[in-house]
Design an enzyme around this catalytic site. Sequence first.
Site, PDB file in Angstrom:
ATOM      1  N   HIS A 152       1.714  14.790   6.397  1.00 55.44           N
ATOM      2  CA  HIS A 152       2.923  14.144   5.868  1.00 55.44           C
ATOM      3  C   HIS A 152       3.050  14.439   4.381  1.00 55.44           C
ATOM      4  O   HIS A 152       2.058  14.540   3.667  1.00 55.44           O
ATOM      5  CB  HIS A 152       2.966  12.648   6.187  1.00 55.44           C
ATOM      6  CG  HIS A 152       2.063  11.761   5.374  1.00 55.44           C
ATOM      7  ND1 HIS A 152       2.429  11.251   4.147  1.00 55.44           N
ATOM      8  CD2 HIS A 152       0.823  11.273   5.629  1.00 55.44           C
ATOM      9  CE1 HIS A 152       1.457  10.477   3.672  1.00 55.44           C
ATOM     10  NE2 HIS A 152       0.465  10.478   4.558  1.00 55.44           N
ATOM     11  N   ASP A 171      -3.272  11.549  -0.632  1.00 53.21           N
ATOM     12  CA  ASP A 171      -2.450  10.952   0.425  1.00 53.21           C
ATOM     13  C   ASP A 171      -0.980  11.303   0.234  1.00 53.21           C
ATOM     14  O   ASP A 171      -0.269  10.579  -0.441  1.00 53.21           O
ATOM     15  CB  ASP A 171      -2.651   9.444   0.440  1.00 53.21           C
ATOM     16  CG  ASP A 171      -1.986   8.760   1.619  1.00 53.21           C
ATOM     17  OD1 ASP A 171      -1.613   9.456   2.580  1.00 53.21           O
ATOM     18  OD2 ASP A 171      -1.844   7.527   1.561  1.00 53.21           O
ATOM     19  N   GLU A 205       6.326   9.034   6.463  1.00 52.85           N
ATOM     20  CA  GLU A 205       5.148   8.452   7.119  1.00 52.85           C
ATOM     21  C   GLU A 205       4.858   7.067   6.577  1.00 52.85           C
ATOM     22  O   GLU A 205       4.532   6.147   7.329  1.00 52.85           O
ATOM     23  CB  GLU A 205       3.934   9.371   6.917  1.00 52.85           C
ATOM     24  CG  GLU A 205       2.694   8.966   7.722  1.00 52.85           C
ATOM     25  CD  GLU A 205       1.736   8.046   6.971  1.00 52.85           C
ATOM     26  OE1 GLU A 205       0.766   7.571   7.572  1.00 52.85           O
ATOM     27  OE2 GLU A 205       1.974   7.795   5.766  1.00 52.85           O
ATOM     28  N   GLU A 206       4.980   6.926   5.262  1.00 52.06           N
ATOM     29  CA  GLU A 206       4.653   5.649   4.626  1.00 52.06           C
ATOM     30  C   GLU A 206       5.643   4.543   4.979  1.00 52.06           C
ATOM     31  O   GLU A 206       5.377   3.370   4.755  1.00 52.06           O
ATOM     32  CB  GLU A 206       4.583   5.820   3.104  1.00 52.06           C
ATOM     33  CG  GLU A 206       3.593   6.879   2.616  1.00 52.06           C
ATOM     34  CD  GLU A 206       2.133   6.497   2.799  1.00 52.06           C
ATOM     35  OE1 GLU A 206       1.860   5.449   3.411  1.00 52.06           O
ATOM     36  OE2 GLU A 206       1.274   7.262   2.323  1.00 52.06           O
ATOM     37  N   ASP A 231      -4.240  14.019   7.602  1.00 51.27           N
ATOM     38  CA  ASP A 231      -3.809  13.006   6.650  1.00 51.27           C
ATOM     39  C   ASP A 231      -5.004  12.676   5.761  1.00 51.27           C
ATOM     40  O   ASP A 231      -5.841  11.841   6.108  1.00 51.27           O
ATOM     41  CB  ASP A 231      -3.311  11.760   7.374  1.00 51.27           C
ATOM     42  CG  ASP A 231      -2.609  10.785   6.433  1.00 51.27           C
ATOM     43  OD1 ASP A 231      -2.732  10.950   5.200  1.00 51.27           O
ATOM     44  OD2 ASP A 231      -1.923   9.876   6.924  1.00 51.27           O
ATOM     45  N   HIS A 307      -1.892   5.184  -2.703  1.00 50.88           N
ATOM     46  CA  HIS A 307      -0.721   4.315  -2.891  1.00 50.88           C
ATOM     47  C   HIS A 307      -0.659   3.742  -4.307  1.00 50.88           C
ATOM     48  O   HIS A 307      -0.125   2.656  -4.523  1.00 50.88           O
ATOM     49  CB  HIS A 307      -0.683   3.174  -1.864  1.00 50.88           C
ATOM     50  CG  HIS A 307      -0.647   3.645  -0.444  1.00 50.88           C
ATOM     51  ND1 HIS A 307      -0.777   2.793   0.635  1.00 50.88           N
ATOM     52  CD2 HIS A 307      -0.477   4.883   0.081  1.00 50.88           C
ATOM     53  CE1 HIS A 307      -0.695   3.495   1.759  1.00 50.88           C
ATOM     54  NE2 HIS A 307      -0.510   4.770   1.446  1.00 50.88           N
TER      55      HIS A 307
END
Length: 339
Positions: A152, A171, A205-206, A231, A307
């Site tokens: 992603h 990520d 994706e998130e 991922d 994140h």
Amino acid sequence: MPRSNISAGNRLIQLSETQTKWMNESQILELISRQQRFRDITDIGPQASVAPNTQPAFPTTLTHQAQVQPLLSQVSEAIPRSVLTNFTTFTNRYYNNNNGKKSSAWLQDTIKTIAAARVNVTAFAHRFPQSSIIARIEGTSLNNEVVVISAHQDSINSNSPDTGRAPGADDDGSGTVTILEALRVFSQSSLTPKRSVEFHWYAGEEGGLLGSADIAKQYKGRAVVADLHFDMTGFPATPPAVGIVTDYTDNDTSELVRKIVKAYTDLPTVDFTCGYACSDHASWTANGVRAALPFENQYVDGNDNIHSPRDSLSTVDFGHLVKYVNIALGFIVEVSDAQ
């Protein structure tokens, strides 16, 4: 697919196999801030598994070592590092804003530049600004069957998704450049796959596996052999290992990945569970398609930088990352029956 404000109304969110709830944007963002895994199923509806006898045949042993080995010497750390350096300069790659749209367009142009001429690169539009990207190498005698290699492309700051800094180096910038390097090496080789091979970079994706859900829905009924999803590939633990996700994945596919890891890397494999809807492979398994996820280490929460602004280029171990390129190449050659 027409673009619209995906956050304008409530969304149907699946929190587990048995729990669904209509939620507004602020409630969904609260899930993200708590790192709670979920799927947004508003636009895809109920999904029934495909019966096993409808799945294409799948290899159980490694028979293409002579084809794979020459590819490994072509794998470069420099190209993934260069691409990821630029990819992380966007403030964030949030799927529902202009950063996500611009980063996707930049990535698509980069893929076109790096891939060989035989690769067809297209955007897959969604109901939000960021597009997914599909790069396809046509197969020969089994070209209607498709092997999917995926990652992603979006990133998110869980405290401030729209404006917060989210370089997303690991990520999932790491997965993004892992499969791009595998595409470069394979497409520039003399090998020709019997089955078609597609490389997917998913948007959203998130936001609840949005991009992969749209694509898996469109592919329903097609002969998708398997999805190998990457991922996060750049943050090893001590000792280094390839984590094999054992829930919401296919046992046969995971077992083939274990054999590939042993044959083409110096890393052991360690099984672990990831939890409900932990990444885009879940969109495929929900549609009855085989999927596997070789993770960067043996701990689902091994990288606590994600994140956030801390998920930066300096945290990525490119020596570790390129071992996942080897895994991708081994899988592509074996499952597509490349000659």
